[in-house]
Design a protein around this motif. Structure first.
Motif, short mmCIF file in Angstrom:
data_model
loop_
_atom_site.label_atom_id
_atom_site.label_comp_id
_atom_site.label_asym_id
_atom_site.label_seq_id
_atom_site.Cartn_x
_atom_site.Cartn_y
_atom_site.Cartn_z
N LEU A 1 0.87 -1.34 0.19
CA LEU A 1 -0.02 0.23 -0.23
C LEU A 1 0.93 0.93 0.03
CD1 LEU A 1 -2.63 -1.30 2.96
CD2 LEU A 1 -2.58 -0.03 -0.43
N CYS A 2 2.30 1.27 0.52
CA CYS A 2 3.11 2.25 0.58
C CYS A 2 3.58 2.00 -0.71
CB CYS A 2 3.75 2.30 1.50
SG CYS A 2 3.70 1.93 3.31
N GLN A 3 3.88 1.17 -1.66
CA GLN A 3 4.23 2.01 -3.10
C GLN A 3 3.08 1.98 -4.04
OE1 GLN A 3 7.56 1.41 -3.99
NE2 GLN A 3 6.57 1.87 -6.02
N VAL A 4 1.57 1.96 -3.50
CA VAL A 4 0.81 2.33 -4.14
C VAL A 4 0.38 3.67 -3.94
CG1 VAL A 4 -1.69 2.14 -4.64
CG2 VAL A 4 -0.10 -0.05 -4.59
N ALA B 1 -8.09 -2.04 8.41
CA ALA B 1 -7.08 -3.06 8.91
C ALA B 1 -5.18 -2.70 8.03
CB ALA B 1 -7.14 -4.98 9.05
N ARG B 2 -4.97 -2.31 6.78
CA ARG B 2 -3.97 -1.27 7.05
C ARG B 2 -4.07 -0.58 5.86
NH1 ARG B 2 -2.87 -5.43 2.23
NH2 ARG B 2 -5.30 -5.30 1.86
N VAL B 3 -2.69 0.31 6.09
CA VAL B 3 -2.06 1.56 5.17
C VAL B 3 -0.91 1.54 4.65
CG1 VAL B 3 -1.36 2.68 7.61
CG2 VAL B 3 -3.26 3.69 6.46
N GLY B 4 -1.12 2.00 3.87
CA GLY B 4 0.22 3.21 2.77
C GLY B 4 0.36 4.49 3.24
N ILE B 5 1.68 5.13 3.74
CA ILE B 5 1.33 6.18 3.63
C ILE B 5 2.80 6.53 2.70
CG2 ILE B 5 2.11 8.11 5.02
CD1 ILE B 5 0.92 6.11 7.44
N ALA B 6 2.65 8.01 1.72
CA ALA B 6 3.76 8.43 1.26
C ALA B 6 3.46 10.12 1.33
CB ALA B 6 3.45 7.91 -0.30
N ALA B 7 4.78 10.55 1.43
CA ALA B 7 4.82 11.88 1.08
C ALA B 7 5.75 11.69 -0.34
CB ALA B 7 5.21 12.22 2.00
N VAL B 8 5.49 13.15 -0.73
CA VAL B 8 6.27 13.40 -2.44
C VAL B 8 7.13 14.77 -1.78
CG1 VAL B 8 6.71 10.93 -3.51
CG2 VAL B 8 5.32 13.05 -3.65
N PRO C 1 5.52 21.57 -6.37
CA PRO C 1 6.37 22.79 -6.29
C PRO C 1 5.96 23.45 -5.09
CG PRO C 1 5.60 21.40 -8.63
CD PRO C 1 5.15 20.76 -7.47
N ASP C 2 4.55 23.10 -4.67
CA ASP C 2 3.39 23.89 -3.26
C ASP C 2 3.72 23.54 -2.38
OD1 ASP C 2 3.36 25.96 -5.59
OD2 ASP C 2 1.54 24.84 -5.97
N GLY C 3 5.16 22.62 -1.40
CA GLY C 3 5.09 21.68 -0.37
C GLY C 3 5.11 20.37 -0.55
N GLU C 4 4.25 19.53 0.43
CA GLU C 4 4.74 18.07 -0.32
C GLU C 4 3.52 17.58 -0.78
OE1 GLU C 4 7.28 15.49 2.47
OE2 GLU C 4 7.18 17.72 3.79
N LEU C 5 3.02 16.64 -1.09
CA LEU C 5 2.03 15.68 -1.51
C LEU C 5 2.15 14.41 -0.80
CD1 LEU C 5 1.53 15.89 -5.21
CD2 LEU C 5 0.41 16.22 -3.71
N PHE C 6 0.77 14.37 0.19
CA PHE C 6 0.72 12.81 1.33
C PHE C 6 -0.95 12.48 0.49
CE2 PHE C 6 2.60 17.10 3.71
CZ PHE C 6 3.52 16.31 3.77
N VAL C 7 0.00 11.18 1.10
CA VAL C 7 -1.45 10.14 0.44
C VAL C 7 -1.07 8.93 1.39
CG1 VAL C 7 -2.39 8.28 -1.34
CG2 VAL C 7 -0.91 10.38 -2.18
N GLU C 8 -2.33 8.42 2.03
CA GLU C 8 -2.71 7.70 2.60
C GLU C 8 -3.72 6.51 2.08
OE1 GLU C 8 -2.50 9.08 7.34
OE2 GLU C 8 -4.80 9.70 6.33
#
Length: 118
Positions: free
Chosen positions: A23-26, A97-104, A107-114
């Motif tokens: 999920l983190c990779q997705v 029950a599961r989570v994937g978290i990413a931050a990249v 240009p205007d900050g950071e994009l976060f996805v859960e």
């Protein structure tokens, strides 16, 4: 983010979520795509949804949720999610029950996805 998420879940009697590498990779791939192509949405310009992305990654699920944020820091993104009824609902969904978290960087900050799944 994971620590705060699980602390708040257990405070209301829900189980902690497991950090899932798939999920983190997705989540990371979606964040990178948004940053590189300059859009901010759960659905790609081609119409691919979170459900489609998990299917493509061969992740089995019955329940799926996704939170996205464009903020200056993880703390700010986390704060915004907890103060949004829709995002908070995902984070406190008992079926997950599961989570994937990413931050990249963006240009205007950071994009976060859960990305959440059962």
């Amino acid at each position: 983010m994971l620590s705060d998420l699980n602390t708040r879940r257990t405070a209301v009697g829900l189980p902690s979520l497991a950090l899932d590498p798939q999920l983190c990779q997705v989540a990371r791939e979606h964040a990178l795509d948004m940053a590189e192509r300059g859009y901010f949405d759960h659905v790609t310009p081609e119409g691919e949804s979170p459900f489609d992305r998990l299917d493509r990654a061969h992740i089995r699920f019955s329940w799926v949720g996704e939170n996205i944020a464009l903020d200056g820091s993880p703390t700010m993104a986390d704060h915004d999610w907890w103060n949004s009824l829709e995002h908070r609902s995902n984070m406190l969904q008992p079926h997950f029950a599961r989570v994937g978290i990413a931050a990249v960087p963006a240009p205007d900050g950071e994009l976060f996805v859960e990305d959440f799944s059962d």
